[in-house]
Motif scaffolding. Structure first.
Motif, short mmCIF file in Angstrom:
data_model
loop_
_atom_site.label_atom_id
_atom_site.label_comp_id
_atom_site.label_asym_id
_atom_site.label_seq_id
_atom_site.Cartn_x
_atom_site.Cartn_y
_atom_site.Cartn_z
N LEU A 318 0.82 -1.20 0.00
CA LEU A 318 0.00 0.00 0.00
C LEU A 318 0.86 1.26 0.00
N ALA A 319 1.97 1.21 0.73
CA ALA A 319 2.84 2.39 0.79
C ALA A 319 3.46 2.67 -0.57
N ARG A 320 3.88 1.62 -1.28
CA ARG A 320 4.46 1.83 -2.61
C ARG A 320 3.42 2.37 -3.57
N ALA A 321 2.19 1.88 -3.47
CA ALA A 321 1.11 2.41 -4.32
C ALA A 321 0.84 3.87 -3.98
N ALA A 322 0.87 4.20 -2.67
CA ALA A 322 0.67 5.59 -2.26
C ALA A 322 1.76 6.49 -2.82
N GLU A 323 2.98 5.98 -2.81
CA GLU A 323 4.10 6.77 -3.34
C GLU A 323 3.92 7.03 -4.84
N THR A 324 3.43 6.03 -5.56
CA THR A 324 3.18 6.20 -6.99
C THR A 324 2.10 7.26 -7.21
N ALA A 325 1.03 7.21 -6.40
CA ALA A 325 -0.03 8.21 -6.52
C ALA A 325 0.50 9.61 -6.23
N LEU A 326 1.41 9.72 -5.25
CA LEU A 326 1.97 11.02 -4.92
C LEU A 326 2.81 11.56 -6.07
N ARG A 327 3.62 10.70 -6.67
CA ARG A 327 4.46 11.16 -7.78
C ARG A 327 3.59 11.59 -8.97
#
Length: 854
Positions: A318-327
Motif C-alpha cells: 500500500l505504501a508503494r502504491a501511495a508513493e506512486t499516486a503522490l508522484r
C-alpha cells in the motif's frame, strides 16, 4: 508512389486532401482503425463543388468489390473520368487491385496520426454534447495517445443508455457503477477481427487489458494458471496482427492491448464474474511475491485490482502504491493509500508520503507535527536525510505564507472529506500510467516532490524580482529532477510558462497554456486545469484582449474556488474586475472586486488590488485618480521586493498620463527586470514621457515602431494605444494620409481588444463620400477600373480620381489594401453586372484629371 507522404494534423490533412481532389489527383487516406479516416473523407467531399464531387469515387479497403466493379473502377480512373479516394488501414496494408490502382496512378497519401489524449477528451465532449466530470476522466479516457473513436463513441452512448453516465449541472458524471455491456464487448472484438472470440484469444486479451503493468513473464505465468496451456503462441499471433504490443522497459518487456480505448473499455464491458475471476487470479499470483522483489508497476497493479475485491494487502504494498499516486500528483489517493498502509504497519516511507500529501493539501502544520512525532527507533540511516529535508521544507512552507499561494486551502480539503474517503474505481484507474516503471525494491525519495515544489516557488520569486533567466534555469533543473524520479512535472512546466509570460510573445504563452491545460483535462486533473485556465485569462487581460479574457476568467474563478485555491481565486477576482472595467462594465467590475476588499489577502493581492483600481478609474475617465492608484500599486510591490509587478504598475501610470512623474523609477528598474515585453513597457513609458514634456522630434516614428513591436509580441492594448498616439501626432503635423494609416492599424488592434479605451475604432467609411465608398466596394469585389466605369456609367479617369481620394483618406497605398481599409462594408457583387439588361444610372459629377493611376 506519390511524393506527398505526410504525417499531418487534422486541419492540415483536410487541406491536403481537398487540394488533391480539386486538382483531379486521387489520394490515399491511411490510418489506424477508428482514427477518423472515413469521417475525414466525408467532411472533405461534402465541402467540394458539385462538379468535383460528382467525379469522386471512394474505395474502402474494408469493403469488398467484385471483379467487374474492380475492372470498371480501374478503367474509369485510367481514363480520367473519376478521381479515386482510397481508405487504407495501417494495420492491413493495401494489396491486389487497390495497390495497383494506387501505384499506377501515383495517388497522393495522407497518413493520419493517432489522436492525442487531449483530442480524445474533446471528442468525448462532442459525442456527449457536454464535458465529462474531471474525476471520471481516467476511467473513460485512456492515458495513452490514440484509440478507436468508434469504440469510444459507442461506449459513451451505451453508458448513457444504461443510466450510468448522467448529465448533472452541465457535466457528465458516473451516477451508478458501470454494468457489463455485451454489445460493446462484441463491437471491440469485431473491430479486432474476431466476430466470435473464444479461448485462448479472449482470455489473453482480457488479462492483458486488466493488467497492462505486468511484465510479459508474469502475464505468461498468470495465463498458464488460468488456461492450463502455454499462451505464448497466442500472444505471438496477436502481436503479429498488431493487436498486442510488446513494449521494452528497463525492468523487462510488458504486454498491452495496442488500441488504448479498446484496452480500457474491454475492462469496463467485462462481465462481473469474469472480471472478478481474472482479477483474483492476477492478484493471487502477485501476492506470492515479496514486495521487495516486485516492480513498482506490479505493486501498483496489485493495489489497483485487489482493493476493490476486498483483499487484505500488506503495508509495504500500500505504501508503494501511495508513493506512486503522490508522484502522479494524485494527492487525495496518496493520502488514502498511505493512511491505509500505516494501519497495516507500513514502513516509515508511508509516513513520509502522507506528510507530503497533507502539505500539498494545505496542511503543512499537520504534516510537520506528524514528522516531528516519528519514533526515532523506527528510522533507518537512509531515512535520516529524507526526514531532515522534509522537516526543513515543511517549516519553510509553514513560516512563509507566500509559498502557499498556489496550494489548496485547508477549508476546501475539509469540505471534500479527504481523510478516510474510500478510493473508487475511477481514482484507482489513475494509478495505471504509461510511464516506465521504477525497478523492484526501489523506494523513491519522498522529499523530491516537495523539493521540486520549493524550487518552483523560488523560481516564481526570482521572476517577480525580474530575474527571468535564472528562474527558467531553476525550473528546467527542477523538471529534470522530477522527471528522473518518475514524478509529475506539471507544477514546474506551468511555472515556466508563467515565468516567461513577460519574456516572450503573449500569443505563444497562451498557446502553451492551452496545450498544458488540455493535457491536465485529459488526465482528469481539474486542479491543474484550473491553474492553466486562470493564467490564460491573466495572459489575455495583460495582452489587452479583455473581451476574450472575461469568460475565461469567470470560468477559471469558479474552478479555483471549487478546488480551494484561495489566493489565486482572489487574484482572478482582481483580473476579472480589471477586464470588466476596460470592457465598459463598471458596475460588474465593482461587484467582482467586493470579495477581495472584504477578504484582504497576501502581498500579491494588495498590489494587484491597487493596480485594478487604477484601470477601473482610467476606464471611467479619471486619469489623475488612476495614476495615483498605479503609483500606490508600484509602491506596494516595491515594499515587498517585486520589481516585475512594480514595473507593470508604473507602466499603467505612464499610460494614464503620469509618464513624466514615473519615468525615473522606470529607468531605474529597466536594468533590473528582464523580459522582451518589459523592454517594450520601458520604451513606451519613455516615449510617453517625451510627449508630455514636448520633446516630439522623431516621436511619431518611435510610437509606430513601439506599436509594430507590440503587435509582434501579442500586446494588443499597447499596440492600439501607440498607433492611436502616432495618429494624433501625424494629425498635428498635418499628414492626413499617415494619420489615417496609423488610425486604421490602431483600430485593428482595438477590435481585437474589445475595449474602446485602448483606441477609438476607426471607421474609414465615415470619411468617404457615397460615390467613393461605392467605387471602393466595387474595387474590393475585384472589378477593374474599366468595369467599374462601365457599371456606373462614368469615365475611367473619374474612377481613378475617386480611388486616389479613397487611398488618401484611408491611409493605404495600393489596391490590395482596400478590403482591409473599408472592412466589412463591401456589399455583394451588384446584380446588373450579371444581368442581361443594362443599368441606367445618373452620370456622376465630372472630376478634375487625376495625377496618378491607382
Amino acid at each position: 508512389m506519390s511524393d506527398i507522404e505526410l504525417d499531418v494534423d487534422r486541419d492540415e490533412s483536410v487541406r491536403v486532401v481537398r487540394e488533391a481532389l480539386e486538382s483531379g489527383r486521387g489520394i490515399v487516406v491511411s490510418g489506424p482503425p477508428g482514427s477518423g479516416r472515413s469521417h475525414l473523407v466525408r467532411t472533405v467531399v461534402a465541402g467540394l463543388a458539385e462538379p468535383v464531387r460528382r467525379r469522386i469515387r471512394v474505395h474502402d479497403q474494408d469493403r469488398s468489390t467484385d471483379a467487374a466493379g474492380r475492372r470498371r473502377a480501374a478503367e474509369a480512373v485510367a481514363r480520367g473520368l473519376v478521381v479515386p479516394v482510397v481508405i487504407e488501414s495501417t494495420s492491413t496494408p493495401l494489396d491486389g487491385w487497390l495497390r495497383r490502382l494506387v501505384d499506377e496512378n501515383g495517388l497522393a497519401r495522407v497518413r493520419l496520426a493517432p489522436w492525442g489524449r487531449e483530442a480524445m477528451l474533446r471528442l468525448s465532449h462532442r459525442f456527449l454534447g457536454g464535458p465529462l466530470d474531471p474525476q471520471i476522466v481516467p476511467a473513460l479516457i485512456p492515458a495513452r495517445d490514440g484509440g478507436d473513436l468508434v469504440v469510444l463513441r459507442e461506449a459513451l452512448h451505451d453508458l448513457q443508455a444504461v443510466g450510468s453516465l448522467v448529465d448533472r449541472d452541465g457535466q457528465w458524471r458516473l451516477e451508478a457503477p458501470i454494468p457489463p455491456i455485451e454489445s460493446l464487448r462484441r463491437l471491440i472484438f469485431s473491430r479486432m477481427g474476431f466476430e466470435d472470440p473464444v479461448d485462448p484469444v479472449e482470455t489473453v486479451i482480457d488479462v492483458v487489458a486488466l493488467a497492462p503493468e505486468l511484465g510479459t513473464d508474469r502475464t505468461r505465468i498468470v495465463l498458464e494458471q488460468i488456461l492450463g496451456i502455454d499462451p505464448r503462441p497466442t500472444i505471438e499471433m496477436l502481436a503479429e496482427r498488431g493487436l498486442l504490443d510488446i513494449v521494452d522497459h528497463p525492468d523487462g518487456a510488458v504486454s498491452r492491448v495496442h488500441d488504448p480505448v479498446s484496452e480500457l473499455m474491454l475492462v469496463r464491458s467485462m462481465a462481473r464474474l469474469r472480471r472478478r475471476r481474472l482479477s483474483n487470479a492476477i492478484v493471487a499470483d502477485l501476492t506470492t511475491r515479496s514486495p521487495g522483489d516486485a516492480t513498482d508497476a506490479e505493486l501498483v497493479c496489485l493495489a489497483r485490482l485487489a482493493l476493490p475485491l476486498g483483499w487484505e494487502l500488506d503495508g509495504t504494498t500500500l505504501a508503494r502504491a501511495a508513493e506512486t499516486a503522490l508522484r502522479a500528483s494524485r494527492t487525495r489517493l496518496a493520502e488514502h493509500l498511505a493512511t491505509a498502509a500505516l494501519m497495516k504497519g507500513a514502513p516509515v516511507e508511508a509516513t513520509f508520503v502522507l506528510a507530503v500529501a497533507e502539505s500539498q493539501s494545505g496542511r503543512s502544520a499537520v504534516a510537520l507535527k506528524r514528522l516531528e512525532e516519528l519514533d526515532p527507533s523506527r528510522l533507518l540511516p537512509r531515512h535520516d536525510r529524507t526526514l531532515r529535508e522534509l522537516v526543513r521544507l515543511l517549516r519553510a512552507r509553514r513560516d512563509d505564507p507566500t509559498s502557499q499561494w498556489n496550494v489548496p486551502s485547508l477549508a476546501a480539503q475539509e469540505r471534500d472529506g479527504v481523510e478516510g474517503a474510500p478510493a473508487d474505481d475511477a481514482e484507482l484507474a489513475a494509478l495505471s500510467r504509461p510511464d516506465p516503471p521504477i525497478g523492484a525494491g526501489v523506494w523513491a525519495d519522498e522529499a523530491i516532490v516537495l523539493r521540486g515544489e520549493r524550487m518552483g516557488f523560488d523560481a516564481a520569486v526570482m521572476a517577480m524580482k525580474g530575474r527571468t533567466g535564472a528562474a527558467v534555469d531553476l525550473l528546467v533543473e527542477a523538471e529534470g529532477m522530477l522527471r528522473d524520479a518518475g514524478a509529475d512535472t506539471f507544477r514546474v512546466r506551468w511555472g515556466r510558462i508563467y515565468t516567461r509570460m513577460w519574456d516572450q510573445s503573449f500569443d505563444r504563452t497562451l498557446l502553451e497554456l492551452e496545450f498544458l491545460g488540455d493535457e491536465a483535462a485529459s488526465l482528469g486533473r481539474s486542479d491543474q486545469e484550473a491553474l492553466c485556465r486562470w493564467c490564460t485569462g491573466l495572459g489575455l487581460q495583460h495582452s489587452g484582449r479583455v473581451s476574450e479574457a472575461i469568460p475565461v476568467l469567470r470560468s477559471a474563478l469558479a474552478a479555483l474556488e471549487q478546488q480551494g485555491f484561495a489566493e489565486p481565486a482572489l487574484l482572478a477576482h482582481v483580473s476579472l474586475a480589471k477586464a470588466l472595467a476596460l470592457a465598459g462594465h463598471h458596475a460588474a467590475a465593482t461587484d467582482v472586486l467586493a470579495p477581495v476588499l472584504e477578504a484582504g489577502g497576501g502581498p500579491l493581492v494588495a498590489g494587484w488590488l491597487d493596480d485594478a483600481k487604477g484601470w477601473m478609474q482610467l476606464s471611467a475617465g479619471e486619469p489623475e485618480a488612476a495614476a495615483r492608484s498605479f503609483i500606490d500599486a508600484a509602491a506596494v510591490h516595491a515594499g515587498y521586493g517585486y520589481p516585475l509587478f512594480q514595473m507593470i504598475a508604473l507602466s499603467g501610470a505612464a499610460r494614464a498620463g503620469a509618464a513624466a512623474r514615473v519615468i525615473d523609477q522606470v529607468d531605474e528598474l529597466a536594468g533590473l527586470v528582464e523580459g522582451e515585453c518589459i523592454a517594450l513597457l520601458v520604451r513606451q513609458a519613455r516615449a510617453l514621457a517625451r510627449r508630455e514634456t514636448g520633446a516630439t522630434e522623431g516621436l511619431v516614428a518611435e510610437f509606430e515602431a513601439i506599436a509594430d513591436t507590440a503587435v509582434r509580441l501579442g500586446m494588443r492594448g499597447h499596440a492600439a494605444q501607440s498607433y492611436a498616439t502616432a495618429a494624433e501626432l501625424h494629425t498635428a503635423a498635418g499628414d492626413a494620409r499617415a494619420a489615417a494609416a496609423a488610425s486604421r492599424l490602431g483600430a485593428e488592434q482595438t477590435a481585437l481588444c474589445g475595449s474602446e479605451w485602448f483606441g477609438t475604432r476607426h471607421d474609414a467609411t465615415r470619411e468617404l463620400s457615397d460615390r467613393e465608398l461605392e467605387i471602393a466596394e466595387l474595387a474590393v469585389l475585384g472589378l477593374s477600373n474599366r468595369e467599374i466605369a462601365d457599371h456606373l456609367v462614368i469615365s475611367v479617369r473619374t474612377v481613378e480620381t475617386h480611388l486616389l481620394r479613397v487611398f488618401r483618406k484611408t491611409g493605404i497605398r495600393q489596391r490590395a489594401d482596400l478590403r482591409r481599409a473599408i472592412g466589412d462594408s463591401a456589399r455583394p457583387a451588384p446584380g446588373p453586372l450579371h444581368d442581361a439588361s443594362p443599368r441606367i444610372a445618373t452620370p456622376a459629377r465630372r472630376e478634375p484629371p487625376a495625377t496618378g493611376r491607382p
